[in-house]
Design an enzyme around this catalytic site. Structure first.
Site, PDB file in Angstrom:
ATOM      1  N   SER A  86      -4.037  12.431  -8.880  1.00  0.00           N
ATOM      2  CA  SER A  86      -3.798  11.173  -8.176  1.00  0.00           C
ATOM      3  C   SER A  86      -3.435  10.042  -9.130  1.00  0.00           C
ATOM      4  O   SER A  86      -2.973   8.988  -8.700  1.00  0.00           O
ATOM      5  CB  SER A  86      -5.047  10.779  -7.380  1.00  0.00           C
ATOM      6  OG  SER A  86      -6.149  10.569  -8.248  1.00  0.00           O
TER       7      SER A  86
ATOM      8  N   GLU B 217       2.365  13.206  -1.604  1.00  0.00           N
ATOM      9  CA  GLU B 217       3.296  12.570  -2.533  1.00  0.00           C
ATOM     10  C   GLU B 217       3.885  13.649  -3.451  1.00  0.00           C
ATOM     11  O   GLU B 217       3.146  14.320  -4.173  1.00  0.00           O
ATOM     12  CB  GLU B 217       2.577  11.509  -3.372  1.00  0.00           C
ATOM     13  CG  GLU B 217       2.152  10.302  -2.570  1.00  0.00           C
ATOM     14  CD  GLU B 217       1.443   9.256  -3.409  1.00  0.00           C
ATOM     15  OE1 GLU B 217       1.734   8.066  -3.240  1.00  0.00           O
ATOM     16  OE2 GLU B 217       0.590   9.626  -4.247  1.00  0.00           O
TER      17      GLU B 217
ATOM     18  N   ASN C 152      -1.721   4.950  -4.384  1.00  0.00           N
ATOM     19  CA  ASN C 152      -2.765   4.360  -5.237  1.00  0.00           C
ATOM     20  C   ASN C 152      -2.263   3.120  -5.968  1.00  0.00           C
ATOM     21  O   ASN C 152      -3.045   2.209  -6.263  1.00  0.00           O
ATOM     22  CB  ASN C 152      -3.302   5.393  -6.225  1.00  0.00           C
ATOM     23  CG  ASN C 152      -4.284   6.341  -5.562  1.00  0.00           C
ATOM     24  OD1 ASN C 152      -4.985   5.968  -4.632  1.00  0.00           O
ATOM     25  ND2 ASN C 152      -4.319   7.578  -6.021  1.00  0.00           N
TER      26      ASN C 152
ATOM     27  N   HIS D 257       0.586  15.600  -4.583  1.00  0.00           N
ATOM     28  CA  HIS D 257      -0.660  14.857  -4.369  1.00  0.00           C
ATOM     29  C   HIS D 257      -1.034  14.831  -2.896  1.00  0.00           C
ATOM     30  O   HIS D 257      -0.440  14.126  -2.092  1.00  0.00           O
ATOM     31  CB  HIS D 257      -0.510  13.429  -4.915  1.00  0.00           C
ATOM     32  CG  HIS D 257      -1.737  12.605  -4.742  1.00  0.00           C
ATOM     33  ND1 HIS D 257      -1.700  11.242  -4.546  1.00  0.00           N
ATOM     34  CD2 HIS D 257      -3.052  12.954  -4.724  1.00  0.00           C
ATOM     35  CE1 HIS D 257      -2.930  10.787  -4.434  1.00  0.00           C
ATOM     36  NE2 HIS D 257      -3.765  11.801  -4.527  1.00  0.00           N
TER      37      HIS D 257
END
Length: 283
Positions: free
Chosen positions: A119, A152, A190, A140
């Site tokens: 991540s 992702e 993130n 991800h």
């Protein structure tokens, strides 16, 4: 590339979820961990997850049985040699991942695609630990994997178009919605959520509002399903601190600097739900 067999390395929460979704999609899956107790626990997590879907009526008993029949477990990394795609889902530790991919590179033929479920760690650095950086991508997933649609697909500067296309196809077959992301710290989600959560901690630190009122404001005013401070408690304050420090170091931008209150709470062991206390009390 026609993917038929997938190895998932890591049988924890994320690894078991990825293995479940791959098996539900009809792939032959090998779930690998370093100990048989860990792989057995991963299988139990999968059985429990599938049973919940059966009770909801979104999965039949026959589909549950078929999914489980598609999963084999092992402690041998050498089993990856018969796979078309390897998805790494081990602890978020760069040295551990680099060592793992170096070993996999020796085991697998040149055609095997490697993916990391990281991540926050640099996909390109992991890719360069192998002899196949063009066949390396980030993949991800989000927790809980069986419920969260987003994946992702992270492209490094050396990742080939065909690798990205294959990884996207696998994600789609698993019922996910892939988005393409560049290999920068935090990728897309993130990159945006970490400073948002950090700002919520600053709001508490500066007395802008109480934790409950801050969360209520974001839920009612922003139509968020969960407030930022409750989400932090769920994620773990230590995880947020770790990722914030990575962002601060990598970008060199003060906006990513973790709030002092976050450090204080982590030092005090107030890590959130898993510790019984964070911004809210769970005891």
């Amino acid at each position: 590339m026609d993917v038929k067999r997938i190895m998932v390395v890591g049988a924890g929460t994320m690894g078991s979820g990825i293995a479940q979704m791959a098996a539900q999609a009809g792939y032959q899956v090998i779930m690998r961990d370093v100990d048989e107790k860990l792989t057995a626990r991963g299988l139990e997590i999968i059985r429990g997850s599938l049973e919940r879907f059966v009770k909801k009526g979104t999965l039949t008993d026959a589909q549950k049985a078929e999914t489980l029949s598609n999963i084999k477990t092992t402690t041998a990394l050498s089993a990856a040699k018969d796979c078309d795609l390897v998805v790494e889902a081990v602890t978020e530790n760069l040295e551990l991942k680099l060592t793992l991919f170096k070993e996999l590179d020796q085991v697998c033929s040149n055609g095997v695609i490697f993916c990391s479920n990281t991540s926050s760690l640099p996909v390109t650095q992991m890719a360069l630990a192998t002899s196949r950086p063009e066949k390396f991508a980030g993949m991800h997933f989000f927790n809980p994997v069986p419920l969260m649609k987003l994946v992702e697909v992270v492209r490094g500067p050396l990742t080939s178009d065909s690798t990205v296309a294959t990884v996207r196809d696998v994600a789609l077959r698993m019922g996910k919605e892939p988005v393409d992301a560049k290999d920068t710290p935090g990728f897309i989600f993130n990159r945006l959520i970490v400073p948002y959560l950090n700002e919520a901690v600053w709001a508490v630190y500066e007395g802008v509002g109480s934790p409950s009122d801050i969360d209520k404001a974001m839920k009612l005013g922003g139509n968020m399903p969960i407030g930022p401070l409750a989400l932090l408690d769920l994620i773990g304050l230590d995880v947020q601190l770790h990722v914030s420090e990575i962002f601060h170091r990598e970008f060199g931008d003060q906006k990513f600097a973790p709030c002092p209150l976050l450090r204080q709470m982590v030092r005090a062991g107030q890590l959130g739900k898993k510790a019984g206390k964070g911004f809210f009390d769970y005891k």
